[in-house]
Design a protein around this motif. Sequence first.
Motif, PDB file in Angstrom:
ATOM      1  N   GLY A 247       0.818  -1.205   0.000  1.00 17.79           N
ATOM      2  CA  GLY A 247       0.000   0.000   0.000  1.00 17.79           C
ATOM      3  C   GLY A 247       0.855   1.259   0.000  1.00 17.79           C
ATOM      4  N   LEU A 248       1.972   1.235   0.727  1.00 14.17           N
ATOM      5  CA  LEU A 248       2.901   2.386   0.719  1.00 14.17           C
ATOM      6  C   LEU A 248       3.498   2.602  -0.669  1.00 14.17           C
ATOM      7  CD1 LEU A 248       4.729   4.538   2.068  1.00 14.17           C
ATOM      8  CD2 LEU A 248       6.323   2.682   2.562  1.00 14.17           C
ATOM      9  N   LEU A 249       3.910   1.509  -1.310  1.00 15.35           N
ATOM     10  CA  LEU A 249       4.537   1.638  -2.630  1.00 15.35           C
ATOM     11  C   LEU A 249       3.537   2.094  -3.683  1.00 15.35           C
ATOM     12  CD1 LEU A 249       6.795  -1.552  -2.545  1.00 15.35           C
ATOM     13  CD2 LEU A 249       7.374   0.796  -1.897  1.00 15.35           C
ATOM     14  N   ALA A 250       2.245   1.742  -3.504  1.00 17.94           N
ATOM     15  CA  ALA A 250       1.230   2.213  -4.452  1.00 17.94           C
ATOM     16  C   ALA A 250       0.973   3.702  -4.266  1.00 17.94           C
ATOM     17  CB  ALA A 250      -0.049   1.420  -4.268  1.00 17.94           C
ATOM     18  N   ARG A 251       1.027   4.170  -3.009  1.00 18.31           N
ATOM     19  CA  ARG A 251       0.774   5.593  -2.739  1.00 18.31           C
ATOM     20  C   ARG A 251       2.004   6.449  -3.047  1.00 18.31           C
ATOM     21  NH1 ARG A 251      -1.833   8.036   2.857  1.00 18.31           N
ATOM     22  NH2 ARG A 251      -1.814  10.232   2.189  1.00 18.31           N
ATOM     23  N   ALA A 252       3.196   5.875  -2.859  1.00 16.12           N
ATOM     24  CA  ALA A 252       4.446   6.604  -3.119  1.00 16.12           C
ATOM     25  C   ALA A 252       5.312   5.785  -4.074  1.00 16.12           C
ATOM     26  CB  ALA A 252       5.180   6.884  -1.820  1.00 16.12           C
TER      27      ALA A 252
END
Length: 301
Positions: A247-252
């Motif tokens: 989820g972090l990599l999708a947002r950033a």
Amino acid sequence: MTHRRFHLPRLAGVACQAMIAFAMVPPAALAQESTVAATAVVQQPRAFGHVLGDVVTQRILLPADGRTVDPAALPRPERVSGWLERRPVQWETDAEGRRWMRVTYQIVNAPQSLTAIALPVLSLPMTRGPALRTGAHLISVGPLTPQAVLGKGDLLEMRPDRPVPILPTAQIARRMELWLAALSVTVAAWLGWWAWRNRRESRRLPFARAWRRMRQLDPAQSEAWLCLHQALNETAGTVLRAATLPGLLARAPHLQPLCRQLQHFYAQSDQRFFSGEAAAESFPLRALCRDLYLAEKRARP
């Protein structure tokens, strides 16, 4: 009416030099040349009144039967004597359609007194038929100024060159000062904006704040690990665990190249805080924080 006074001894010297120049040509050579060459029609320059720097021109009439001068035999531009330098040959056509060859010489020396010099004799081979030959032509060259001048005052000796006047540069200097002042203001404004932007973002961006604090902490302390966890949570907008890392990599997406280091970080963090056992290997916490800060910095608008 103004009467000019002629210096008979000086003119007699010039005439003697001319006679000597003609006498130096052997009669046998003249007879042989006349059999193989035709005398050209030449318009000679004036024979008097020349000084250093003057340009004198001979105009040689070419035959009207279509013959041309052999290109390999054209007079070359070069220094032909201590007095003359020949320039490149030029061609011209007069109003009657006749072709002329212009041979130009420049006087490159100044005598101390009135002197007679001879223009070179030219023999111009043609593409067919006899060659064209020009006769000797004497001209007189005078000094720029006599060594001694009768009378008093500034004419007694040659004066040195006049000094070059100094150009006014005050306006140029003022304009240069204005441009330098404008440049200085522009550079100062840009540096101020850059420093203000970095300072603002170092307080606003999560990894910028974490990196500033991380440089003051010992990476082996738990506080340093919690500092990086807090920055990751702020970037993701939620509390992160190893399972929610996608989820972090999708947002950033700018953190995608650091995915493997982040997975390793969470594995080491779980072992450190939840297993109760010391980590088997040291983790480059400070290097990971710096890489996250740089990735965040490159991705900012």
